[in-house]
Motif scaffolding. Structure first.
Motif, PDB file in Angstrom:
ATOM      1  N   ALA A  60       0.830  -1.209   0.000  1.00 46.99           N
ATOM      2  CA  ALA A  60       0.000   0.000   0.000  1.00 46.99           C
ATOM      3  C   ALA A  60       0.863   1.257   0.000  1.00 46.99           C
ATOM      4  CB  ALA A  60      -0.928  -0.010   1.211  1.00 46.99           C
ATOM      5  N   LEU A  61       1.949   1.254   0.761  1.00 47.95           N
ATOM      6  CA  LEU A  61       2.845   2.412   0.814  1.00 47.95           C
ATOM      7  C   LEU A  61       3.526   2.648  -0.531  1.00 47.95           C
ATOM      8  CD1 LEU A  61       4.516   1.918   4.302  1.00 47.95           C
ATOM      9  CD2 LEU A  61       3.392   4.023   3.548  1.00 47.95           C
ATOM     10  N   ILE A  62       3.977   1.578  -1.176  1.00 50.19           N
ATOM     11  CA  ILE A  62       4.706   1.731  -2.444  1.00 50.19           C
ATOM     12  C   ILE A  62       3.776   2.181  -3.557  1.00 50.19           C
ATOM     13  CG2 ILE A  62       5.962   0.443  -4.221  1.00 50.19           C
ATOM     14  CD1 ILE A  62       7.111  -1.268  -1.890  1.00 50.19           C
TER      15      ILE A  62
ATOM     16  N   ASP B 132       3.713   9.620  -1.618  1.00 51.06           N
ATOM     17  CA  ASP B 132       4.442   9.728  -0.359  1.00 51.06           C
ATOM     18  C   ASP B 132       3.651  10.531   0.676  1.00 51.06           C
ATOM     19  OD1 ASP B 132       6.320   9.785   1.594  1.00 51.06           O
ATOM     20  OD2 ASP B 132       7.747  11.047   0.536  1.00 51.06           O
ATOM     21  N   PRO B 133       3.315   9.931   1.830  1.00 51.66           N
ATOM     22  CA  PRO B 133       2.578  10.686   2.857  1.00 51.66           C
ATOM     23  C   PRO B 133       3.475  11.571   3.722  1.00 51.66           C
ATOM     24  CG  PRO B 133       2.934   8.448   3.608  1.00 51.66           C
ATOM     25  CD  PRO B 133       3.526   8.530   2.219  1.00 51.66           C
ATOM     26  N   LEU B 134       4.799  11.427   3.584  1.00 51.00           N
ATOM     27  CA  LEU B 134       5.752  12.231   4.371  1.00 51.00           C
ATOM     28  C   LEU B 134       6.714  12.926   3.429  1.00 51.00           C
ATOM     29  CD1 LEU B 134       6.798   9.908   7.353  1.00 51.00           C
ATOM     30  CD2 LEU B 134       5.087  11.705   7.340  1.00 51.00           C
ATOM     31  N   ARG B 135       6.213  13.742   2.527  1.00 50.59           N
ATOM     32  CA  ARG B 135       7.069  14.372   1.537  1.00 50.59           C
ATOM     33  C   ARG B 135       8.135  15.231   2.216  1.00 50.59           C
ATOM     34  NH1 ARG B 135       7.056  13.804  -3.389  1.00 50.59           N
ATOM     35  NH2 ARG B 135       5.077  12.687  -3.393  1.00 50.59           N
ATOM     36  N   GLY B 136       9.364  15.044   1.734  1.00 52.35           N
ATOM     37  CA  GLY B 136      10.462  15.814   2.304  1.00 52.35           C
ATOM     38  C   GLY B 136      11.050  15.194   3.552  1.00 52.35           C
TER      39      GLY B 136
ATOM     40  N   ALA C 183      10.356   5.211   8.019  1.00 53.59           N
ATOM     41  CA  ALA C 183       9.682   6.394   8.569  1.00 53.59           C
ATOM     42  C   ALA C 183       8.247   6.464   8.080  1.00 53.59           C
ATOM     43  CB  ALA C 183      10.444   7.656   8.164  1.00 53.59           C
ATOM     44  N   ARG C 184       8.012   6.078   6.832  1.00 53.60           N
ATOM     45  CA  ARG C 184       6.642   6.069   6.289  1.00 53.60           C
ATOM     46  C   ARG C 184       5.791   5.017   6.994  1.00 53.60           C
ATOM     47  NH1 ARG C 184      10.703   8.859   3.849  1.00 53.60           N
ATOM     48  NH2 ARG C 184       9.805  10.399   2.426  1.00 53.60           N
ATOM     49  N   TRP C 185       6.378   3.833   7.200  1.00 51.33           N
ATOM     50  CA  TRP C 185       5.595   2.788   7.855  1.00 51.33           C
ATOM     51  C   TRP C 185       5.284   3.171   9.298  1.00 51.33           C
ATOM     52  CZ3 TRP C 185       6.117  -0.296  12.133  1.00 51.33           C
ATOM     53  CH2 TRP C 185       5.124  -1.274  12.280  1.00 51.33           C
ATOM     54  N   ARG C 186       6.248   3.766   9.974  1.00 53.70           N
ATOM     55  CA  ARG C 186       5.997   4.156  11.384  1.00 53.70           C
ATOM     56  C   ARG C 186       4.923   5.228  11.471  1.00 53.70           C
ATOM     57  NH1 ARG C 186      12.276   3.855  12.008  1.00 53.70           N
ATOM     58  NH2 ARG C 186      12.506   1.697  12.746  1.00 53.70           N
TER      59      ARG C 186
ATOM     60  N   ASP D 216       3.885  16.347  10.519  1.00 54.11           N
ATOM     61  CA  ASP D 216       4.240  16.665   9.130  1.00 54.11           C
ATOM     62  C   ASP D 216       3.674  15.656   8.135  1.00 54.11           C
ATOM     63  OD1 ASP D 216       5.790  14.554   9.962  1.00 54.11           O
ATOM     64  OD2 ASP D 216       7.615  15.228   8.958  1.00 54.11           O
ATOM     65  N   ALA D 217       2.806  14.738   8.619  1.00 49.64           N
ATOM     66  CA  ALA D 217       2.255  13.715   7.742  1.00 49.64           C
ATOM     67  C   ALA D 217       0.974  14.192   7.080  1.00 49.64           C
ATOM     68  CB  ALA D 217       1.983  12.437   8.530  1.00 49.64           C
ATOM     69  N   ASN D 218       0.710  13.672   5.915  1.00 46.59           N
ATOM     70  CA  ASN D 218      -0.557  13.897   5.220  1.00 46.59           C
ATOM     71  C   ASN D 218      -1.547  12.869   5.768  1.00 46.59           C
ATOM     72  OD1 ASN D 218      -2.726  13.827   3.438  1.00 46.59           O
ATOM     73  ND2 ASN D 218      -1.461  14.187   1.638  1.00 46.59           N
ATOM     74  N   ARG D 219      -2.398  13.300   6.691  1.00 47.54           N
ATOM     75  CA  ARG D 219      -3.275  12.357   7.377  1.00 47.54           C
ATOM     76  C   ARG D 219      -4.241  11.655   6.412  1.00 47.54           C
ATOM     77  NH1 ARG D 219      -3.369  12.574  12.978  1.00 47.54           N
ATOM     78  NH2 ARG D 219      -5.403  11.529  12.933  1.00 47.54           N
ATOM     79  N   SER D 220      -4.791  12.415   5.463  1.00 46.01           N
ATOM     80  CA  SER D 220      -5.717  11.777   4.520  1.00 46.01           C
ATOM     81  C   SER D 220      -4.981  10.772   3.640  1.00 46.01           C
ATOM     82  CB  SER D 220      -6.414  12.831   3.661  1.00 46.01           C
ATOM     83  OG  SER D 220      -5.466  13.523   2.853  1.00 46.01           O
TER      84      SER D 220
END
Length: 828
Positions: free
Chosen positions: A439-441, A445-449, A456-459, A472-476
């Motif tokens: 799903a992440l790949i 990117d929900p944590l751009r930058g 870090a994305r999985w956490r 700093d995450a994109n919650r949606s």
């Protein structure tokens, strides 16, 4: 619902008549004509349908849902009755469904699972002009089914902007065209100010349009990232009493629906959309279009072998289609955010020519044949690279046949890399973790930058599940990824939840199953560089969280001038690699070309795939390996590294010329490209027992090269393309050959006295180019018309040369003069 009339309705009888007599049809109809919804409904009543279903292919999920919903409403039903849809992870069909709107991957699964297409009467390819890879494959498969198994299957290809005539000729199908429905649209170019960004220019254009025009605004932007930035900019737009709505394929259904209908409170809408709004979906109330002229589309980087999304200029047809959105309900306005002088892409390019082809190669292997009719043939190089990857993943065997694992991977309906990762994960917790990674790949990117660490994305995803997502995450975005991960767990029939905490290397271990070619080992001299299992190099950014990790697995790379840049990766445990990839760890003696010594060297190497972990001298070069290593050296250094003689070079030229002049001889291809491609065949035997290239003698090279022709072919070369020719003086003179040019005979003019016609070779098919020389050997004339030279040019040459070379004959009548290579006898 209120009955709406569409321009396509006038053409429906002709469509029905055409499909009654011919199984294929190309239909051109501009946006707004109603082809997407009215054609399938009209086909329901056709006698050839019987009780069969009509499958409608839509390239996007947004359009599939919207089209099915509109058709169902026209029948007074809900989706899932007569009209339904199937998209990834979502299905609204029943036993009563007779029109089924599907997205591209779904169609291909249907054909692969049931090549007879039992119960299917027709397949309608909508918006074919977008030329997605899956649509091209779906059409190729459908045509194969029609040709081999189902002559009664109807195939309709519909397009808004594609030129239908070439496609109709290719399909050998009738072509029909419909008028659209559009009010006048005033198009203007909204100039950017000096050093102004696209976002700021777009904001000014929106502000101008809100003040000058009525109705809703539709703003075309390249992608989700630009839409999010524009939403933030518009939040501070003074005097804006409207609502801002995004529209792209990653949105939840509810948000997509909000953009596809008028605001219940009557407020003006500003819809920020990707090219998903170009066609198929209808946005009511839009009177103004603001067009960035850009789209984010997949491109294959031929140097790296990776596909990635790039922002590219749209085609003129796409620009016209976007502008037309402003004229659906009344007169409209379109503002283009590029200079009028700027040239757009001439036309939309087919994805099959510019993306990575692993999914296509797996589909072809499952189908059992490459002999499909594609509108554009898949590039051979990209297809070969795709098959190399599939063999690494275990999806193909050494003969490129699909394996049992490959069939299971194909059934998952995702990229083979992710399918391999999902299927190879062991234990419920690892399988659930693999679903998170997939799903992440697949998502943005929900944590751009936030650097290159996939951990870090999985956490951040794990934190969202506990109600504490990073600031700093994109919650949606994270919520959408969480939803996708749950869908993957359901797809795999997995009840176990993902763990709340794992070591970073657990992610990399799983990732390595899907990206075995991108497993990297830290370079011994540079901690930022990694040797990859596929033989390439990759580099971390200077602030990477992965610095110091001995092994990594990379899910995303970006090609750069020297090394590929690591975008997303996770560390890998070497013990895991030695357990799961034991066959990739080898220790063996290898022989390689040493360019510094111009000789071979033997090394004992320990490797993981193409990564050299340890190397030390192995002593004497093994003769059995030497010839192969020398051939590899020639492939790298080029043919110029071999001991060519002038006569051997001329022999090659003679063969190349005759191959062109007399194709019926079926002589082999001796071009440089062909010789390099076949070194193992013709050069390897001559290098047996040698450890240095300079040990190869010129005669040995000549014998090796001439061995590709049999005795009779060699005799033909000597006869049809001789190296020398007898001239009237009694002497033999050399003929020089150059492929692509007429052969050259350089000879002194006096040696050709009495000869009327230009000499010819290749059984008289090719005239020599005569370089007529002075007694001093300087060119006087170049000609292939010797008779014309004697008649017209010789008198002038004689007049000029007689005084300069008085000791040589310059007769008034060259026809009857005696040819000679000598000067006049003394005293004459």
């Amino acid at each position: 619902m209120t009955r709406t009339r569409f321009p396509i309705e006038e053409l429906l009888p002709a469509i029905a008549q055409s499909l009654q007599t011919h199984p294929r049809l190309v239909l051109e109809a501009p946006p707004g004509a109603g082809k997407t919804t009215q054609v399938p409904l009209a086909l329901l009543a056709q006698p050839w349908r019987g009780d069969g279903r009509i499958i409608v292919l839509e390239p996007r999920r947004v359009a599939a849902r919207a089209a099915a919903g509109f058709m169902a409403a026209q029948l007074g039903e809900a989706p899932g009755d007569t009209v339904g849809y199937r998209i990834r992870f979502e299905s609204r069909v029943s036993a009563r469904t007779r029109i089924e709107v599907v997205t591209e991957g779904i169609l291909n699964r249907m054909i692969q699972d049931d090549p007879m297409l039992e119960g299917v009467a027709a397949i309608v390819f909508d918006e074919f002009h977008e030329r997605h890879l899956s649509a091209d494959l779906g059409l190729a498969l459908a045509l194969d089914v029609q040709a081999q198994l189902r002559e009664d299957l109807r195939i309709v290809v519909m397009s808004a902007t594609l030129e239908g005539d070439p496609l109709a000729r290719w399909l050998q199908a009738p072509r029909l065209s419909s008028e659209g429905r559009s009010h006048p649209v005033q198009i203007s170019h909204f100039p950017a100010r000096r050093d102004e960004s696209l976002e700021v220019q777009t904001r000014r254009a929106i502000e101008h349009a809100l003040q000058q025009h009525a109705g809703d605004l539709l703003v075309f932007l390249p992608g989700q990232r630009e839409i999010q930035r524009m939403q933030s900019l518009l939040a501070t737009l003074p005097g804006c009493d409207g609502i801002v709505l995004p529209l792209h394929g990653e949105l939840p259904v509810e948000q997509q629906s909000a953009a596809l209908q008028e605001d219940p409170q009557g407020r003006r809408r500003i819809v920020l959309a990707t090219n998903v709004a170009e066609s198929s979906v209808t946005l009511p109330g839009v009177r103004v279009v603001i067009d960035s002229g850009l789209a984010r589309e997949p491109r294959l980087d031929p140097n790296s072998g990776f596909s990635r999304l790039e922002v590219v200029a749209i085609s003129p047809s796409s620009a016209d289609q976007r502008a037309g959105r402003a004229g659906r309900v009344a007169e409209g306005w379109a503002y283009r955010l590029w200079p009028q002088s700027q040239r757009l892409e001439p036309q939309r390019r087919a994805e099959i020519t510019q993306v990575e082809l692993a999914s296509l190669a797996l589909e072809l292997a499952a189908w059992g044949s490459d002999d499909l009719r594609f509108v554009d043939t898949p590039p051979a190089g990209a297809l070969s690279s795709a098959r190399d990857l599939l063999r690494r993943l275990g999806a193909l065997d050494t003969g490129n046949s699909i394996t049992t694992l490959g069939k299971r991977m194909l059934a998952l309906g995702t990229h083979p890399r992710l399918a391999a990762m999902l299927l190879r994960a062991g234990g419920d917790e690892d399988r659930a973790l693999a679903c998170d990674l997939a799903a992440l790949i697949e998502a943005r990117d929900p944590l751009r930058g936030a650097g290159d660490a996939l951990a870090a994305r999985w956490r951040a995803l794990a934190a969202l599940r506990e109600g504490r997502a990073p600031a700093d995450a994109n919650r949606s975005g994270l919520a959408a990824i969480d939803t996708s991960a749950r869908q993957w767990r359901r797809r795999l029939r997995l009840d176990a939840p993902a763990p709340a905490q794992v070591e970073a290397h657990r992610l990399g271990d799983l990732l390595s199953h899907g990206f075995p070619d991108r497993i990297g080992f830290r370079h011994p001299a540079d901690p930022l560089r990694y040797q990859l299992a596929n033989g390439r190099m990759a580099r971390l950014f200077a602030d990477s969280a992965l610095i110091g990790e001995p092994w990594i697995a990379i899910s995303e790379l970006r090609y750069e001038a020297k090394d590929a840049g690591v975008q997303r990766a996770a560390p890998v445990d070497e013990r895991f690699l030695r357990s799961e990839f034991a066959d990739s760890f080898v220790t063996e003696d290898v022989v390689r070309w040493d360019p510094a010594r111009l000789a071979l060297s033997a090394q004992r190497e320990t490797r993981f795939a193409q990564i050299v972990l340890e190397s030390r001298p192995a002593g004497r070069v093994d003769p059995a390996q030497a010839a192969s290593a020398l051939v590899a050296a020639v492939a790298d250094l080029g043919l110029a590294s071999l001991p060519w003689s002038e006569s051997l070079q001329q022999w090659c030229e003679r063969v190349r010329c005759l191959r062109e002049w007399m194709p019926e001889l079926a002589l082999p291809d001796l071009s440089d490209e062909a010789l390099l491609a076949t070194l193992d065949h013709w050069l390897m035997p001559a290098l047996q027992g040698k450890t240095r290239l300079d040990a190869l003698q010129g005669e040995e090279l000549s014998n090796a090269l001439k061995s590709v022709l049999d005795w009779s072919q060699r005799q033909q070369i000597d006869s049809l393309a001789p190296t020398r020719i007898s001239v009237p003086s009694g002497m033999e003179r050399r003929i020089e050959y150059r492929h692509g040019q007429a052969p050259v005979l350089a000879v002194k003019l006096q040696e050709l006295f009495g000869l009327a016609d230009t000499p010819r070779v290749a059984d008289g098919r090719v005239a020599l180019t005569l370089h007529l020389l002075s007694p001093g050997g300087k060119p006087l004339q170049i000609t292939q018309d010797l008779r014309g030279f004697w008649d017209r040019t010789y008198p002038d040459v004689k007049k000029e040369m007689k005084g300069r070379y008085p000791k040589h004959p310059w007769p008034d009548d060259p026809w009857s003069a005696t040819a000679t290579h000598r000067a006049k006898p003394r005293g004459t």
